[in-house]
Design an enzyme around this catalytic site. Structure first.
Site, PDB file in Angstrom:
ATOM      1  N   ASP A 387       0.822  -1.207   0.000  1.00 49.40           N
ATOM      2  CA  ASP A 387       0.000   0.000   0.000  1.00 49.40           C
ATOM      3  C   ASP A 387       0.859   1.263   0.000  1.00 49.40           C
ATOM      4  O   ASP A 387       0.635   2.190  -0.780  1.00 49.40           O
ATOM      5  CB  ASP A 387      -0.910  -0.024   1.232  1.00 49.40           C
ATOM      6  N   ASP A 440      -8.823  -2.275   1.694  1.00 51.75           N
ATOM      7  CA  ASP A 440      -8.825  -1.690   3.034  1.00 51.75           C
ATOM      8  C   ASP A 440      -9.921  -2.284   3.909  1.00 51.75           C
ATOM      9  O   ASP A 440      -9.956  -2.034   5.111  1.00 51.75           O
ATOM     10  CB  ASP A 440      -9.014  -0.175   2.948  1.00 51.75           C
TER      11      ASP A 440
END
Length: 540
Positions: A387, A440
């Site tokens: 990420d 997420d």
């Protein structure tokens, strides 16, 4: 873990494909600008503000244009009622780098970028009597217009702002056709608190909680019986036996690393080969996955109270035997997915996208599982690095944030990847969307689902377990994500940067404090070691 019947196996493969495309980014689909390090000096201390440029062509109002104020010049009003409407005129010379050939009293001056400093352009426009200066950029981005080192004392008393190349081309086209173009400039203020971000947070946490407690919500009696059997199996043999009618894919350590590497490859392919047909294919996959997820959820809810409705069955070509209820629900779900696909560019399409996405993720968290904290640590730590790299570090290599570019889609066609939840910012004068990627929700969701199963098997009181605290940690991680989004003026955030420490970190700390970390780390490991050729292999 049961062997796969063909339809379920195909669906599991589809779920894994969509998981690979589960972006991990929290972002605001919004106007933005390219930042630069600008010098501050007397008369050059303004904060950069986004500007709405309302325009009328021969009295007919068009779509508003977007601009960015300079670090110098007069401030603009925050509401249109306090702003003045003036006709627009191009300067001569076009770059406004020398004295203008004609007066511009009561006009808003339009100038092209280049050949001299922004401050010099503003001085010449003001000297000619212009009410404001719009500098047309030579690209689509909006750049910060600052001051030069020599501008030690600057006194520009007219508003100065930049608009994009396409906005300038649109104004130029109207003016070349001898049409009367009028402009009104104002800089609306954004609300201090983004309420829609709170709704998105509730959707994300709610999805994880519902997925983790799905068995209890849809069939509590069977769930309690299954967990009682599992508890006996674990205590006596150290192994886990899943529901024989339920397909479960346990991720291994190797599979976790492979998963992140493959996701990175998919991301690069999308970055380099983003096109309407490519997005179309992914959108169709999304519709199929969301449709089947919706079918599973609706069927589970109906059968919770009305099991007799599934007794009547029908035999269909290719599909085989299925209940009449399942057939009807499939038709409804197919109609919903097709309707969303057709209307996906409308202002209300986010509703259907979020419903399909949530259904898909709830089902995915039933199919894919983490067996223990060891695998969770490998997966979430890899996702943590993944990420941060693709959001923050990739611009150093690719000159753009790969994750954010892919999440925002192809602006030329209006197509975007649907693997994210989004909500329009209802109370923001600039509009746009708050977004959160599937990754997420799914990555921490896998860990929280494991915590829920562990608590159930160990018969933990909710306050003495892991599920409640990891859910709270997940919510705090999302809050920190949106705080970072706010502090960085809406620039996309790698949400797992905040979520992983608040979930995995909390799980490890609780395990250490309670003296259970070793058990959590190796939980169910004996099952893999005692695996026989007749048993189905866990997913790699």
């Amino acid at each position: 873990m049961s062997s796969f019947d063909p339809p379920n196996h195909r669906y599991s493969a589809l779920v894994l494909i969509l998981l690979l495309l589960g972006f991990s980014v929290a972002a605001a689909d919004d106007v933005s600008w390219t930042e630069d390090s600008s010098l501050e000096s007397p008369g050059c201390t303004n904060k950069f503000q986004m500007v709405k440029v309302l325009n009328w062509v021969d009295g007919v109002e068009g779509d508003f244009l977007t601009g960015l104020t300079a670090q110098f010049g007069a401030a603009l009003p925050s509401v249109p009622d306090q702003a003045l409407r003036f006709p627009a005129a191009f300067v001569d010379p076009l770059d406004s780098c020398s004295h203008l050939s004609s007066r511009l009293d009561g006009h808003i001056a339009l100038s092209i970028r280049g050949n001299c400093a922004f401050t010099e352009k503003a001085k010449h426009a003001e000297a000619a009597g212009a009410s404001a200066l719009l500098v047309i950029n030579d690209k689509e981005d909006l750049d910060e217009m600052g001051c030069m080192e020599k501008d030690t004392s600057l006194n520009v008393s007219i508003p100065v702002l930049m608009i994009s190349k396409s906005s300038g081309d649109a104004l130029n086209k109207s003016m070349v056709d001898n049409k009367n173009v009028e402009l009104l400039l104002y800089a609306p203020k954004r609300p201090a608190v983004d309420l829609t971000a709170g709704l998105l947070l509730l959707m994300a946490v709610g999805t994880v909680v519902v997925a983790s407690l799905w068995s209890e919500l849809t069939d509590p009696d069977q769930a309690n019986e299954s967990y009682s059997i599992l508890a006996k199996d674990v205590s006596s043999a150290g192994t886990r036996k899943d529901d024989p009618e339920k397909e479960i894919l346990d991720i291994s350590v190797t599979g976790a690393v492979f998963f992140i590497v493959t996701a990175s490859i998919f991301l690069l392919l999308l970055f380099y080969f983003m096109s309407s047909w490519f997005v179309w294919v992914l959108t169709i996959f999304f519709c199929i996955g969301g449709m089947q997820g919706m079918h599973n959820i609706i069927m589970a809810v109906i059968l919770r109270k009305c099991r007799h409705l599934a007794r009547k069955s029908v035999k269909l070509p290719l599909l085989g035997t299925m209940s009449v209820l399942s057939l009807l629900v499939n038709i409804v779900c197919l109609a919903f997915a097709v309707f969303w696909f057709i209307k996906r560019h409308t202002s209300y399409s986010w509703v259907g996208q979020d419903i399909l996405g949530i259904c898909l993720m709830i089902t995915a968290l039933q199919v894919v599982r983490l067996p223990n904290i060891k695998v969770a640590t490998v997966l979430l730590c890899c996702a943590f690095v993944y990420d941060i790299f693709w959001v923050f570090i990739s611009p150093l290599i690719f000159h753009e944030s790969v994750m954010i570019v892919v999440a925002q889609g192809d602006s030329s066609t209006g197509e975007s990847i649907p693997m994210l939840l989004r909500i329009p910012r209802f109370f923001d004068p600039w509009g746009g969307y708050d977004m959160i990627g599937f990754g997420d929700i799914l990555f921490p969701g896998l860990l929280i689902s494991f915590a829920s199963r562990y608590d159930k098997i160990k018969k933990r009181v909710i306050s003495n377990g892991y599920f409640l605290w990891l859910t709270i940690g997940y919510g705090i991680g999302l809050l920190l994500t949106y705080l970072g989004l706010y502090l960085m003026d809406g620039h996309g955030q790698p949400a797992l940067l905040y979520i992983v420490p608040c979930t995995l970190g909390l799980a490890v700390i609780l395990g250490l404090v309670r003296g259970e970390l070793k058990e959590l780390w190796n939980y169910g490991i004996e099952e893999s070691e005692s695996h026989t050729p007749e048993d189905p292999m866990p997913v790699a």
